[in-house]
Design a protein around this motif. Structure first.
Motif, PDB file in Angstrom:
ATOM      1  N   VAL A 127       0.864  -1.180   0.000  1.00 35.56           N
ATOM      2  CA  VAL A 127       0.000   0.000   0.000  1.00 35.56           C
ATOM      3  C   VAL A 127       0.902   1.231   0.000  1.00 35.56           C
ATOM      4  CG1 VAL A 127      -1.850   1.233   1.185  1.00 35.56           C
ATOM      5  CG2 VAL A 127      -1.780  -1.269   1.250  1.00 35.56           C
ATOM      6  N   LEU A 128       0.669   2.116  -0.971  1.00 38.66           N
ATOM      7  CA  LEU A 128       1.563   3.261  -1.197  1.00 38.66           C
ATOM      8  C   LEU A 128       0.814   4.574  -1.094  1.00 38.66           C
ATOM      9  CD1 LEU A 128       3.441   2.107  -4.425  1.00 38.66           C
ATOM     10  CD2 LEU A 128       4.494   2.520  -2.185  1.00 38.66           C
ATOM     11  N   GLN A 129       1.438   5.570  -0.449  1.00 39.10           N
ATOM     12  CA  GLN A 129       0.831   6.903  -0.351  1.00 39.10           C
ATOM     13  C   GLN A 129       1.907   7.973  -0.468  1.00 39.10           C
ATOM     14  OE1 GLN A 129       1.363   9.006   2.659  1.00 39.10           O
ATOM     15  NE2 GLN A 129       0.429  10.683   1.533  1.00 39.10           N
ATOM     16  N   CYS A 130       1.620   9.018  -1.246  1.00 40.27           N
ATOM     17  CA  CYS A 130       2.495  10.195  -1.298  1.00 40.27           C
ATOM     18  C   CYS A 130       1.647  11.431  -1.562  1.00 40.27           C
ATOM     19  CB  CYS A 130       3.547  10.049  -2.397  1.00 40.27           C
ATOM     20  SG  CYS A 130       4.638  11.488  -2.506  1.00 40.27           S
ATOM     21  N   GLU A 131       1.933  12.498  -0.861  1.00 44.99           N
ATOM     22  CA  GLU A 131       1.232  13.769  -1.057  1.00 44.99           C
ATOM     23  C   GLU A 131       2.265  14.886  -1.163  1.00 44.99           C
ATOM     24  OE1 GLU A 131      -1.021  16.242  -2.035  1.00 44.99           O
ATOM     25  OE2 GLU A 131      -2.322  14.655  -1.263  1.00 44.99           O
ATOM     26  N   HIS A 132       2.021  15.810  -2.087  1.00 43.25           N
ATOM     27  CA  HIS A 132       2.933  16.946  -2.259  1.00 43.25           C
ATOM     28  C   HIS A 132       2.218  18.278  -2.101  1.00 43.25           C
ATOM     29  CE1 HIS A 132       6.847  15.330  -4.276  1.00 43.25           C
ATOM     30  NE2 HIS A 132       6.537  14.688  -3.180  1.00 43.25           N
ATOM     31  N   TRP A 133       1.148  18.339  -1.287  1.00 40.06           N
ATOM     32  CA  TRP A 133       0.432  19.605  -1.248  1.00 40.06           C
ATOM     33  C   TRP A 133       1.104  20.650  -0.371  1.00 40.06           C
ATOM     34  CZ3 TRP A 133      -5.311  18.654   0.740  1.00 40.06           C
ATOM     35  CH2 TRP A 133      -5.295  18.369   2.089  1.00 40.06           C
ATOM     36  N   GLY A 134       2.153  20.261   0.361  1.00 37.56           N
ATOM     37  CA  GLY A 134       2.923  21.260   1.113  1.00 37.56           C
ATOM     38  C   GLY A 134       3.718  22.161   0.200  1.00 37.56           C
ATOM     39  N   SER A 135       4.169  21.639  -0.936  1.00 34.13           N
ATOM     40  CA  SER A 135       4.951  22.475  -1.852  1.00 34.13           C
ATOM     41  C   SER A 135       4.170  22.805  -3.126  1.00 34.13           C
ATOM     42  CB  SER A 135       6.281  21.787  -2.197  1.00 34.13           C
ATOM     43  OG  SER A 135       6.069  20.481  -2.662  1.00 34.13           O
ATOM     44  N   ALA A 136       2.899  22.434  -3.166  1.00 30.90           N
ATOM     45  CA  ALA A 136       2.060  22.817  -4.313  1.00 30.90           C
ATOM     46  C   ALA A 136       1.679  24.290  -4.183  1.00 30.90           C
ATOM     47  CB  ALA A 136       0.808  21.944  -4.359  1.00 30.90           C
ATOM     48  N   GLU A 137       1.127  24.850  -5.239  1.00 32.17           N
ATOM     49  CA  GLU A 137       0.737  26.258  -5.211  1.00 32.17           C
ATOM     50  C   GLU A 137      -0.388  26.454  -4.179  1.00 32.17           C
ATOM     51  OE1 GLU A 137      -1.361  29.736  -7.707  1.00 32.17           O
ATOM     52  OE2 GLU A 137      -1.179  27.770  -8.682  1.00 32.17           O
ATOM     53  N   VAL A 138      -0.141  27.358  -3.225  1.00 34.19           N
ATOM     54  CA  VAL A 138      -1.046  27.489  -2.077  1.00 34.19           C
ATOM     55  C   VAL A 138      -2.465  27.831  -2.517  1.00 34.19           C
ATOM     56  CG1 VAL A 138      -1.534  28.763   0.036  1.00 34.19           C
ATOM     57  CG2 VAL A 138       0.818  28.119  -0.515  1.00 34.19           C
ATOM     58  N   SER A 139      -2.604  28.768  -3.452  1.00 34.73           N
ATOM     59  CA  SER A 139      -3.951  29.212  -3.824  1.00 34.73           C
ATOM     60  C   SER A 139      -4.753  28.063  -4.454  1.00 34.73           C
ATOM     61  CB  SER A 139      -3.879  30.397  -4.783  1.00 34.73           C
ATOM     62  OG  SER A 139      -3.225  30.016  -5.969  1.00 34.73           O
ATOM     63  N   ALA A 140      -4.061  27.219  -5.216  1.00 30.70           N
ATOM     64  CA  ALA A 140      -4.751  26.078  -5.834  1.00 30.70           C
ATOM     65  C   ALA A 140      -5.218  25.095  -4.771  1.00 30.70           C
ATOM     66  CB  ALA A 140      -3.835  25.380  -6.836  1.00 30.70           C
ATOM     67  N   MET A 141      -4.398  24.898  -3.745  1.00 30.47           N
ATOM     68  CA  MET A 141      -4.761  23.956  -2.688  1.00 30.47           C
ATOM     69  C   MET A 141      -5.910  24.511  -1.843  1.00 30.47           C
ATOM     70  SD  MET A 141      -2.851  21.377  -3.283  1.00 30.47           S
ATOM     71  CE  MET A 141      -3.024  21.860  -4.995  1.00 30.47           C
ATOM     72  N   ILE A 142      -5.869  25.840  -1.573  1.00 28.39           N
ATOM     73  CA  ILE A 142      -6.963  26.464  -0.818  1.00 28.39           C
ATOM     74  C   ILE A 142      -8.255  26.346  -1.615  1.00 28.39           C
ATOM     75  CG2 ILE A 142      -7.850  28.700  -0.004  1.00 28.39           C
ATOM     76  CD1 ILE A 142      -4.975  29.344   0.889  1.00 28.39           C
ATOM     77  N   VAL A 239       3.292  -2.997   4.025  1.00 25.11           N
ATOM     78  CA  VAL A 239       3.090  -4.287   3.368  1.00 25.11           C
ATOM     79  C   VAL A 239       2.233  -5.159   4.273  1.00 25.11           C
ATOM     80  CG1 VAL A 239       4.202  -6.408   2.542  1.00 25.11           C
ATOM     81  CG2 VAL A 239       5.292  -4.184   2.144  1.00 25.11           C
ATOM     82  N   MET A 240       1.201  -5.769   3.679  1.00 24.07           N
ATOM     83  CA  MET A 240       0.392  -6.766   4.396  1.00 24.07           C
ATOM     84  C   MET A 240       0.491  -8.095   3.657  1.00 24.07           C
ATOM     85  SD  MET A 240      -3.059  -4.669   5.537  1.00 24.07           S
ATOM     86  CE  MET A 240      -3.548  -5.912   6.743  1.00 24.07           C
ATOM     87  N   THR A 241       0.468  -9.176   4.420  1.00 28.14           N
ATOM     88  CA  THR A 241       0.475 -10.505   3.831  1.00 28.14           C
ATOM     89  C   THR A 241      -0.328 -11.441   4.735  1.00 28.14           C
ATOM     90  OG1 THR A 241       1.911 -12.174   2.794  1.00 28.14           O
ATOM     91  CG2 THR A 241       2.628 -11.307   4.920  1.00 28.14           C
ATOM     92  N   SER A 242      -0.328 -12.720   4.415  1.00 21.23           N
ATOM     93  CA  SER A 242      -1.064 -13.667   5.258  1.00 21.23           C
ATOM     94  C   SER A 242      -0.165 -14.139   6.395  1.00 21.23           C
ATOM     95  CB  SER A 242      -1.508 -14.870   4.426  1.00 21.23           C
ATOM     96  OG  SER A 242      -0.374 -15.591   3.992  1.00 21.23           O
ATOM     97  N   ALA A 243      -0.796 -14.574   7.497  1.00 24.92           N
ATOM     98  CA  ALA A 243      -0.024 -15.093   8.629  1.00 24.92           C
ATOM     99  C   ALA A 243       0.843 -16.273   8.180  1.00 24.92           C
ATOM    100  CB  ALA A 243      -0.970 -15.518   9.753  1.00 24.92           C
TER     101      ALA A 243
END
Lengths: 411, 138
Positions: A127-142, A239-243
């Motif tokens: 399972v993967l997650q990434c966010e870049h809204w800290g360095s995105a254009e502020v007005s667009a994020m608002i 990462v998840m898998t079976s026992a």
């Protein structure tokens, strides 16, 4: 009308070879990192999590993506299997797809991954997650935070935006609980104390006082600027898998999902019947019925905290704090490092950084990290075995609860 | 975005009326208006004029970071209002006699205040205000 049973058999079974377990995590620091690359960050945390699980990429058969909010183009890359190519899994991966319910995505991703593993549709899931809204254009994020999760026909026309949603919840919570501004601000201070112990937190180097919080300008009564979350870049993976697969691979400790419960209470904040309560009590009842244990036998909790009141309301609904006492529970230092019941030990969204859909994912990964006894000292909760995870998405449309517990496999 | 549901609701507002969707089969009120009755799934839906009084479940005064098009309006107040008819929704809250919102508290009684301004046509949502003492109503 057809008579329908109001309950059904629960298939979560610790003794099943297909019991789904967390076996690896990866994270990079949250904050503002305009020089980092979106795909580069995903690759990095993915490889960290795979290595942490003692695996190589070809051990993964399913990739599950958690969305970003900063760019639809980047989102399309995820939806259309870019990470399969990046990780060298072309013609090896069975499936790559996205799960999305805003801030509660991580909880639903765990449910989806668990279902696939328990039924044999997947063996090992990244399972993967990434966010870049800290360095995105502020007005667009608002701008985005005045649209997403706010009904266009009925509420966008009134001028609603996300800090105002947080303020509507905070106002009702403070009214019902008679919590003071100082007590509300103490929640921020507890979170900051934890962030100061977390090398990945956005505010790892900055202490915070109640006076600073209440001295910042009013943004949406009763919320001050420092009570509003700071948008951040960040990335986590697990990462998840079976026992059975974990045991076969010689993995000695893992984290299983003892149960989950949820309650979707509304879409529009204007349709929440109890803005000061939300869906937490209902979700908690469902989760505890499945897990067979409650927070009184847990060691800590990781609860969605994009606004302090959201967490105060959650810990009351979960039964961690008494009714009406959530904010005062924090003010007494109960959730602090060294306190009776550690909470949001990575600093939470408010102090580790609000990484969009990733904020809840970072809390989840921190819960798994603590249960694997892999947190940096002195943040590690010694000998912890059980954790309550709480998530919420959109305009606090849902309350999602995961009951996680450490498992150890004999040699 | 407008459609047949929003259009009729907005027409009501522009004529100073707060309309609630009513299911013509089960008789229940639906807010926000729906494409099928959430109570009985009927699509036989009509409208009923609200009496216009309710309570302030919660409210806030937005002072920074307004949505596009609302820049000139800050500060302004948003409220979740529960109508006596049993439905609720997000509304704008008018300032009090002092020009602010300090005198409001949760659970206060509020009334629908029909206004007809250009703004209301462009941003069609219900406005509510403090219940005036009885003597000032006449």
């Amino acid at each position: 009308m057809v008579a329908v049973k109001d309950s059904w058999p629960l298939y979560i079974n610790q003794d099943s070879p297909n019991d789904p377990v967390f076996v690896g995590i990866g994270e990079i620091p949250s904050g503002r990192y305009p020089d980092r690359s979106f795909i580069g960050d995903l690759t990095k945390v993915g490889l960290l999590a795979i290595a942490d699980a003692g695996m190589v990429p070809t051990d993964i058969d399913t990739i599950m993506l958690i969305p970003n909010l900063h760019s639809f183009d980047d989102q399309a890359d995820l939806v259309f299997s870019r990470m399969v190519e990046e990780l060298g899994l072309s013609k090896k991966a069975k499936s790559s797809f996205m799960v999305h319910s805003g801030g509660s995505t991580s909880d639903n991703a765990v449910r989806a991954a668990s279902g696939l593993i328990a039924t044999g549709h997947a063996r090992s899931i990244l399972v993967l997650q990434c966010e870049h809204w800290g360095s995105a254009e502020v007005s667009a994020m608002i701008h985005m935070l005045t649209k997403n999760g706010i009904p266009q026909e009925w509420e966008q026309v009134a001028g609603l935006q996300f800090n105002a949603i947080g303020a509507l919840i905070t106002k009702r919570y403070m009214y019902e609980s008679q919590s003071t501004p100082e007590e509300m601000a103490s929640i921020l201070v507890t979170l900051r104390k934890w962030a100061n112990l977390n090398p990945n937190a956005m505010f790892r180097d900055k202490p915070l006082t109640i006076e600073q919080v209440l001295g910042s300008r009013m943004v949406s009564d009763p919320l001050h600027a420092m009570e509003c979350p700071m948008l951040a870049d960040g990335a986590v993976a697990f990462v998840m898998t079976s026992a059975a697969n974990a045991k076969d691979r010689g993995i000695r400790e893992a984290v299983r999902v003892a149960g989950s419960g949820g309650c979707v209470s509304h879409y529009s904040i204007g349709q929440e019947l109890e803005v000061g309560k939300l869906g937490w009590e209902i979700a908690a009842g469902r989760a505890y019925q499945q897990s067979g244990w409650k927070p009184d036998t847990a060691d800590f909790a990781e609860i969605y905290d994009s606004y302090a009141a959201v967490t105060a309301i959650a810990i009351e609904g979960l039964g961690i704090a008494a009714k009406g006492e959530g904010a005062r529970w924090f003010a007494a230092g109960t959730g602090d490092p060294g306190g009776e019941f550690p909470i949001n030990t990575n600093g939470g969204l408010l102090s580790a950084g609000h990484t969009g859909v990733g904020g809840g994912t970072a809390l989840l990964v921190e819960g798994v990290r603590q249960l694997l006894w892999k947190a940096e000292e002195p943040r590690q909760i010694a000998g912890c075995r059980r954790c309550v995870i709480g998530g919420s998405g959109g305009s606090y449309m849902d309350a999602q609860v995961l009951m996680l517990e450490r498992v150890e496999y004999g040699s | 975005m407008a459609n047949n549901i929003t259009e009729e609701f907005r027409n009501g507002l522009s004529q100073g009326q707060l309309l609630l969707q009513k299911c013509l089969d089960c008789g229940k009120l639906n807010m926000y208006p729906r494409h099928a009755c959430p109570h009985c799934q009927s699509d036989n839906l009509g409208w009923e004029r609200a009496e216009g009084s309710g309570t302030l479940h919660t409210f806030t005064v937005l002072r920074a970071g307004p949505p596009q098009g609302f820049e000139a309006e800050i500060p302004y107040a948003l409220a979740v209002v529960k109508l006596t008819e049993g439905v609720q929704f997000l509304a704008r809250l008018s300032p009090d006699d002092q020009g602010g919102w300090d005198s409001y508290e949760c659970d206060d009684k509020v009334v629908f205040s029909a206004k007809q301004t250009q703004d209301e046509i462009e941003k069609p949502c219900p406005w509510f205000a403090r219940v005036k003492p009885r003597s000032t109503i006449r």
